[in-house]
Structures are given as C-alpha cells and as structure tokens.
Scaffold this motif. Structure first.
Motif, PDB file in Angstrom:
ATOM      1  N   VAL A 151      -3.859  -3.118  -1.614  1.00  0.00           N
ATOM      2  CA  VAL A 151      -3.159  -3.921  -2.610  1.00  0.00           C
ATOM      3  C   VAL A 151      -2.207  -4.845  -1.864  1.00  0.00           C
ATOM      4  CG1 VAL A 151      -1.645  -3.894  -4.634  1.00  0.00           C
ATOM      5  CG2 VAL A 151      -3.342  -2.076  -4.319  1.00  0.00           C
TER       6      VAL A 151
ATOM      7  N   SER B  43      -6.880 -10.179  -9.239  1.00  0.00           N
ATOM      8  CA  SER B  43      -5.450 -10.404  -9.054  1.00  0.00           C
ATOM      9  C   SER B  43      -4.813 -10.798 -10.381  1.00  0.00           C
ATOM     10  CB  SER B  43      -5.200 -11.506  -8.016  1.00  0.00           C
ATOM     11  OG  SER B  43      -5.728 -12.745  -8.454  1.00  0.00           O
TER      12      SER B  43
ATOM     13  N   ASP C  37       0.783  -1.229   0.000  1.00  0.00           N
ATOM     14  CA  ASP C  37       0.000   0.000   0.000  1.00  0.00           C
ATOM     15  C   ASP C  37       0.819   1.285   0.000  1.00  0.00           C
ATOM     16  OD1 ASP C  37      -2.419  -1.310   0.066  1.00  0.00           O
ATOM     17  OD2 ASP C  37      -2.754  -1.056   2.210  1.00  0.00           O
TER      18      ASP C  37
ATOM     19  N   ILE D 147      -7.179   3.837  -6.671  1.00  0.00           N
ATOM     20  CA  ILE D 147      -6.917   2.570  -5.976  1.00  0.00           C
ATOM     21  C   ILE D 147      -7.365   2.793  -4.531  1.00  0.00           C
ATOM     22  CG2 ILE D 147      -5.234   0.757  -5.511  1.00  0.00           C
ATOM     23  CD1 ILE D 147      -3.455   1.851  -7.670  1.00  0.00           C
TER      24      ILE D 147
ATOM     25  N   PHE E  90      -5.493  -6.778  -6.034  1.00  0.00           N
ATOM     26  CA  PHE E  90      -6.162  -5.503  -5.793  1.00  0.00           C
ATOM     27  C   PHE E  90      -7.524  -5.774  -5.156  1.00  0.00           C
ATOM     28  CE2 PHE E  90      -3.246  -4.755  -9.262  1.00  0.00           C
ATOM     29  CZ  PHE E  90      -2.744  -3.480  -9.034  1.00  0.00           C
TER      30      PHE E  90
END
Length: 851
Positions: A192, A148, A44, A188, A121
C-alpha cells in the motif's frame, strides 16, 4: 496517535528508490523548494488487524488497541491451519478464508495542506471496502487488480491545526469460498502506498510510453508518450515536460507542451521523443531509460512522474516465429500462480527477485503470470532482468468456474478492471502480449471480440491471445492449453489456418516430487487421476491414450516400488499428455509455434488432487524453492552456460546389485560415468536430451564428466551415511534493517562426512535470536500440514527452507537448528542500516559458516 509525525517525515525522507523528489527548476538549476509533491510513500507498516467481522470498525473512533499489529503484505489464510472442513477445499489448498478488518492511522502534516492525498493498493483479496474517517470511499470485488482512491475530500476539516490524522479502515470479505481454482490468499496481500501531489498532477498510470519507429542500421528510435493530467480545470496554463534519460542519467531527448485547458482532465497523445544511438532492450541486455514527466506552473515544478522505458520492437510471423528487435527468438516460458509457498499470497519483493533469478539461471526467457495480473514488483523485475511476459487478465468471463469466483462480477466490472490492468502495465517493455482469458467456460466469439476491441483501444502495440481461445477467431495469436499436447493437434490446426501463429499457453504438464523416483512411466489420467477425472479414469484414458506422447519405461520392473502413490517421479516420466523433452522438440520443430509456457515453474498451493495433498506437483521448483530434476533438464536445453546434472541420488540401502537408471542432463557434447573410479563408458548426447546408464547399485561414488571441445565439467554424488548434523546455505549474509528484506536459508541434513542425506526426515527445531523474524518454514512435501511459522519442521528428502525477514533494528540474527540425535548448529546473519540494498548472487546460495 499511533504513528508519530516523525514517522511520516522519515517515510518522506526514505521512500523507496523509485519515489520522485520535490525540487524546483529555475534557470536550468535544480533548487530545493517548499514541499511540492511526494510519490510512492510506503504505507505498509503497523496496521491493526482483526480476523472476524466487526461492523463498527469502519468508524473513525473505534478502539482497535486490542487488535493484532501486522505489517503488509499480509495474508491471513496462510496463517491458519489446514483442514478438510474449510470451504475453499482442494481448490484453495484446504486453508481457511473469512472476513477480516485492517485499520491504520494516518497523520496529516501541515505541509500536505492544499495537496491531493492518493491512497494506492497494489492488491486486496477479496471484495474490499475502504473507509476514511468513517466515510465509505470505495468497493472493489476483484482481488488481483491494483486500485487507488483520492481521499482528500474525506479529510476536510483537519487543516484547522498544524497536525491531524485520518483513520483508514479496510474490510476484506472472503467469507464465501472457493473463489478460485487455486490458492488465492486473503487480505491486503500486496503493498500500500501514498502519493501526495499537487491539485494538477499526472496519475500513477497516466503515462503510456512505448517504442515508435526504429532504424536498426542507424540506431535511431522514437519513444512515443501519451500523458494524462488530472485536475487541470481552473488551474491556469501549465507546461508538461517530457525528458528521457539514459542509464547513466544523461538527457537524451526532451519535448514540451503548453496546456491551457478548461476541462478537468487532459490527454496529450503521442508526444515524440527522438533518440540517437538508441540502446535496445532485450532478454540478454535489458537496457532501461528513465522518462521524467514533469508539470510546471510558471517556473515551479509541481509534479514529477517517473516511468522506466525499454526501446524494443516485437513481431510474429508463421515462418519466422516471434521476433524481438527484428531477430527470431523462441519463447521458452513457464506459467505459475501468484503465491509464494510458505508465505501464501503475501510474497515479499526479495522472494520474487530470488524466484526470477532462479528462472533466469535456468535459461528461461518468458513468463506467464496465470491467470491474473501479479503485483507491480513482478513486472519491474521482469523489465530489469530481461524476461518477456504474457500478461493475463482473467481466468474466466461470465460463467463461474469456482462457486464464488469473478464470474459473479464479470459483466459489471470487466471494463473497469481490464482498463486498470492495461493502463497499469502497458509501459513495461517486458510485456509482449496480452491474454484476455484462460480455458473460459461457455466462451463466445461475441465476448472475445468485445474484449479484444477494448484492449486494442488502450494499447494497439501488442498482440492478444487467450488460453484455449483459438476457436473464437478474434485473437491475434491462437493459444493452446492441454489439447495442444496431443499428437498432431497443432499441425492439424495449422493446415486449417495456415496464416495463424500459435503459442502454447499451457504446454506441457508434467509432475515431479523432489527426490522421488519411479522407473515405470506414469500417466496422470490412468494412474493418479485429477479430481475431475476420478469418475471414470480408465474410460477417459482409453479415449486419449492413442493421442498421448508415450514415454518408454526405464526398466522392466519398478526399481522403486516403495515410493508413495501421492508423489510423482522426478525422472521425465510422470506426464499428463507429453513430457518435457517432447515439449521442447515440438516447440523447435514448428516455426508457427512461437513457443510454449510450461505448467508450471513453481509448485503452488491449491488445485490439488484431493486431501491430504496441498497441491499437485506440476512445478519444476517445489513449494520451498528447491529445484527439482526437471529444472536441470530445461537448463540443459535453454541455457548456454555449460552445465551437467545427474539423477537420482546414490543412497539406496537394500538395493545392492539392483540396476539403477542413472540419467545425465548436459548441454555439452558427451558424458562419461564412473562408479567408484571405474569408467562405465562415454556416451554422446542425442536429441533424446538425456543420457542413461543402467548401474548396479554399489555404495560409494558416482562421478560424471561432461565434455565438449573447449569445456569439461565434473559432477560427483556420494552415498550418504546416517544423519549427523545440518548445513546452512543462505542467499544473503547481510540484510538491511528495513522490515522488508528477506534471506532464504536452505537447511540440509548431512552425515558425519558432510554429505547430504537424501532420504532424511529428521524433525528439526528452529530458534531465532536478534532483530529478525521467521516468516515461513517449508520442506516441499505436499502432504505436510505443519503450520508455516511453527518452530518445528521435518526435513523432506533431506531439506528444509527457512525464510527470515528483517525488523527495523540493527544487529546479528542467530538461527539455530536442533534435532534429537543430530549435532546442533547455528548461523549468523547481519542486519544493518544505511547501506545499499543487499542483492542476490546469480550463482547457487553459498554455505554460511556454522557456529
């Protein structure tokens, strides 16, 4: 290199608590081995971000040094300014969208050689494309679905020296808007992760664990496990081991399967684990087991996938309603969207935890994430806290509701996305039903049948419903939105279809603004029409008024005519078709109605009634996270913990002698009200769910004493003076220096005696010193267009919320508040390392000492 090897190794050592360890089993003992696998490595921090389209940014050697450095989750819409000109409009809360890029360098330790590198993700909004070393990896149009990529093949050639790197680039295309009927966010906006696994491995969503047969008398239960293994071809024989551990870490069941498969992917169906003295998962005791799915090649363990398991049964009948573990349980639920107010769609884990704890304290037992799958952390918390979840996949199908929404992609992508949703979430014990849509435009029986069959092929253990899909005939439970709030509508449906169970997917809709009151009942269509009602509000009202549950006025003349028309009353008298009390009565009255999901638990950005409003006040908790009076009405009916609440406040200058309707909510038998020490009489609680006194306004003190046979509770509210200073209330006094922890600081404007001033609008200036950052400031005012991290914010009806997030450094964080005419105050939060995670209390936030 932007990220040193030391950082990678630190992540490997300190990955989140759910990460799997890398050990070897030999002779029954676990021994440390050379690197084998590592899951759930956080990915992240320290991304480079640019708002705007730069096509060259996909390249491996693009220079992004001038870009902004951000941590994930990240929402670039919430960082913008409110404007009527933004294309998302009232649907998107008047916030901006656009195209943006993210880039991050991934260093490759030599230990990863011959391993698979999976990039995961939790969610990217919207239309994401991912490149690795300049090579395009994949595209996903759905902004809510986790996905993913196995990026191993894009890293060829990096193993020639001990360490090398890969450049990750992500393009987010949210240029065209609106893409939803509510605020969606952009970027985003979820976590992650990296998984480093063996060539033969269990994928992230490759385990489906659920309850089989349960004998409630003998407490014997079965756990059934389906397992997928990828990369089996050419790997020789291997063994898949299933081990079930209880909450104390004791092994309670295990099974082993030898696999010698020539195909690439292997599916092992219905491995049976028999559990003695099984402890059942429930809303009051959410007991969780841990399932370890292991792969052994010889004696070496090469993979470990952990899955939490809750043993529980569900059923539903027209005469008994919903049954959990063979016991009837009314679904007392609410719907809400995925945003977190001042942080937009980038909701920190701590905020989700606090929000769900608020709902648990209220007595709520069921959640409906609307109208999309939420972040994985949401379902983990639901499992831990004992919530039942209706998990919803789509808002619409083939036809768009907003100009550029998922309807543009549905026919091409629905099977891919629905499979991802079901497989990601189907092992959660909290999920009790799937919803395949909500108020779908141009819905057809053919599409509903196709979706139902598809879901049941992946999970046949849960019923399927649909928000307002009751007329199509292929769902298991008939779902009703607003139409179900009309008088007699559900009863008439039951007469036609007496074998069908029902659920109020969106029942009821009421509106409240914290601290605002009107004594005359308001009906949305007639008095404050929604955008889709404004063309003919009176005509639309005349068509429905005989079907609406009318609510008596609390006075002949409006006591609070000064209240802005943009705000709604916090008495239970600002409704669309049915108020809260009629909703609860209906749910209790009809056995075939499994329960209801109010619209909504929290105020959410977007879907407003038009400029200048950022939202409509459907929530019983506002954008800042402050409870409204409706929260306590539900608590009085849903919680067994003794409580009493009185409304409104008792500061009404200029209304001396005017009768104020004073309302009490309590789950005790009766209440007595006192004005300045004089009793105004004792009244019993009735099925009206509220007790009302008409009290001539006199400054001073209102005291309420609620009683039952064994309990007595007191609640006192006082008239406030002029604003003098502030008080801080924080949900934590110590946080971890991990760049994730968040503390919520409620700031009350108070008079010289410490009484909160309920009509204060003081402009407060905030400053922060030490290892923390302000990630959001909010007051709950739907008309306030202040930037969410601006250092100044007006109090709205006496309150402001400040959200502070830790950095990666230890030390004291000092929050100060100043305002013209007020005494300045400050508070200290301690940020520390290497401690157990800070947790929230189930009680109200505590007053933190002012400095």
């Amino acid at each position: 290199m932007k990220n040193s090897l030391c950082l990678i190794l630190l992540l490997l050592a300190t990955a989140c608590t759910s990460a799997d360890t890398h050990t070897q089993i030999s002779g029954g003992n676990e021994k440390q081995q050379t690197f084998a696998f590592e899951r759930n490595i956080p990915f992240d921090f320290d991304w480079q971000f640019h708002l705007g389209d730069v096509s060259a940014a996909k390249g491996a050697y693009f220079d992004d040094k001038a870009w902004q450095t951000v941590d994930l989750p990240h929402d670039y819409s919430i960082t913008g300014e409110y404007s009527q000109a933004h294309p998302a409009g009232w649907r998107g809360g008047f916030l901006p969208t656009g195209v943006a890029w993210y880039r991050k360098n991934l260093e490759i330790p030599s230990e990863w050689k011959n391993k698979r590198i999976i990039l995961r993700f939790d969610g990217v909004y919207l239309n994401s494309d991912v490149w690795v070393n300049g090579q395009h990896v994949g595209h996903r149009p759905n902004g809510y679905v986790s996905f993913s990529y196995d990026i191993t093949k894009y890293l060829k050639g990096v193993w020639g020296k001990p360490f090398d790197s890969a450049q990750i680039a992500v393009r987010v295309d949210h240029e065209q808007a609106p893409t939803g009927r509510w605020y969606t966010g952009s970027g985003i906006y979820r976590h992650v992760w990296l998984d480093i696994v063996d060539q033969t491995f269990v994928p992230k969503d490759g385990v489906f664990a659920r309850t089989g047969e349960v004998d409630f008398d003998s407490q014997q239960a079965q756990v059934l496990v389906d397992t997928e293994v990828h990369g089996a071809k050419g790997q020789g024989p291997f063994r898949v081991q299933q081990k079930l551990f209880d909450a104390d870490g004791k092994l309670v069941a295990n099974a082993s399967t030898l696999v010698n498969e020539s195909s690439e992917d292997v599916a092992l169906d219905k491995t049976v684990l028999n559990v003695r003295d099984a402890k059942l998962w429930s809303t009051t005791d959410p007991y969780l087991y841990s399932l370890h799915t292991e792969i052994f090649k010889g004696e070496q363990r090469t993979d470990l996938k952990k899955t939490r398991v809750g043993i529980r049964t569900i059923d539903y009948t027209v005469d008994k309603g919903f049954l959990l573990n063979n016991e009837p349980l009314e679904l007392e639920g609410m719907s809400f969207h995925h945003d977190g107010g001042p942080v937009g769609a980038a909701v920190p884990d701590d905020m989700w935890r606090r929000r769900l704890m608020q709902l648990k304290e209220m007595g709520m037992n069921s959640l409906r994430p609307a109208h999309t799958p939420f972040a994985p952390i949401f379902y983990d918390l639901a499992d831990e806290m004992g919530f039942l979840v209706m998990n919803e996949a789509f808002d619409g199908w083939e036809t768009e509701k907003a100009d550029y929404d998922y309807g543009l992609f549905f026919e091409q992508w629905w099977q891919i996305d629905l499979e991802a949703i079901i497989k990601r979430d189907r092992s959660h014990p909290s999920i009790i039903m799937w919803s395949i849509g909500n108020e779908v435009i141009r819905k057809t029986s053919e599409t509903q049948e196709e979706l139902v069959k598809f879901v049941k092929a992946l999970d046949d253990t849960r019923p399927i419903t649909q928000g307002r899909g009751y007329m199509l005939g292929y769902d298991d439970i008939a779902g009703f939105n607003g139409h179900g709030e009309f008088k007699g509508f559900l009863e008439e449906y039951h007469e036609k279809y007496p074998k069908r169970t029902m659920v109020g997917t969106e029942i009821t809709h009421t509106l409240q603004t914290r601290g605002v009151y009107r004594t005359k009942t308001a009906y949305r269509t007639r008095d404050n029409p929604a955008p889709w009602e404004k063309d003919d509000p009176i005509g639309k009202w005349n068509k429905i008024k005989d079907k609406v549950f009318l609510v008596p006025d609390l006075s002949e003349q409006e006591v609070f005519p000064e209240a802005s028309k943009f705000y709604d009353s916090s008495y239970d008298n600002a409704i669309v078709r049915m108020n809260i009390r009629d909703e609860i009565k209906l749910s209790k009255k009809l056995p075939y109605l499994l329960g209801t999901y109010r619209w909504t638990a929290f105020d959410y950005l977007g879907e407003s009634f038009g400029w200048p409003a950022r939202t409509a006040n459907f929530g019983i908790i506002d954008l800042a996270g402050f409870e409204k009076d409706g929260y306590y009405l539900y608590q009085s009916q849903w919680s067994d913990k003794p409580m009493v609440h009185v409304l409104p406040h008792w500061t009404h200058p200029g209304k001396e002698g005017v009768e104020i309707p004073m309302v009490v909510y309590t789950n005790l038998d009766e209440a007595e009200m006192f004005l300045n020490g004089t009793s105004l009489g004792t009244k019993a609680m009735t099925d009206d769910m509220q007790i009302v006194w008409q009290v001539p306004y006199t400054p001073g003190e209102i005291e309420v004493v609620a009683r039952s046979k064994a309990t007595e509770l007191r609640k006192v509210i006082r008239t406030s003076g002029k604003p003098s200073s502030v008080n801080f209330f924080a949900d934590k006094s110590t946080i971890q220096a991990n760049k994730r922890d968040v503390v919520h600081v409620a700031v009350d404007v108070i008079d010289k005696h410490g009484v909160m001033v309920p009509n204060a609008d003081s402009l407060l200036s905030f400053s922060l010193e030490g290892p923390g950052k302000i990630i959001g400031i909010e007051n709950g005012d739907i008309l306030d267009h202040s930037h969410h991290v601006a250092p100044e914010r007006r109090a709205f009806n006496g309150k402001v919320m400040v959200l502070i997030q830790a950095t990666d450094e230890e030390g004291d964080i000092r929050l100060s508040a100043t305002s013209d005419g007020l005494v300045s105050k400050a508070m200290i939060i301690h940020s520390v390392k290497n401690t157990a995670p800070a947790t929230l209390d189930n009680s109200k936030p505590k007053l933190i000492a002012n400095h």
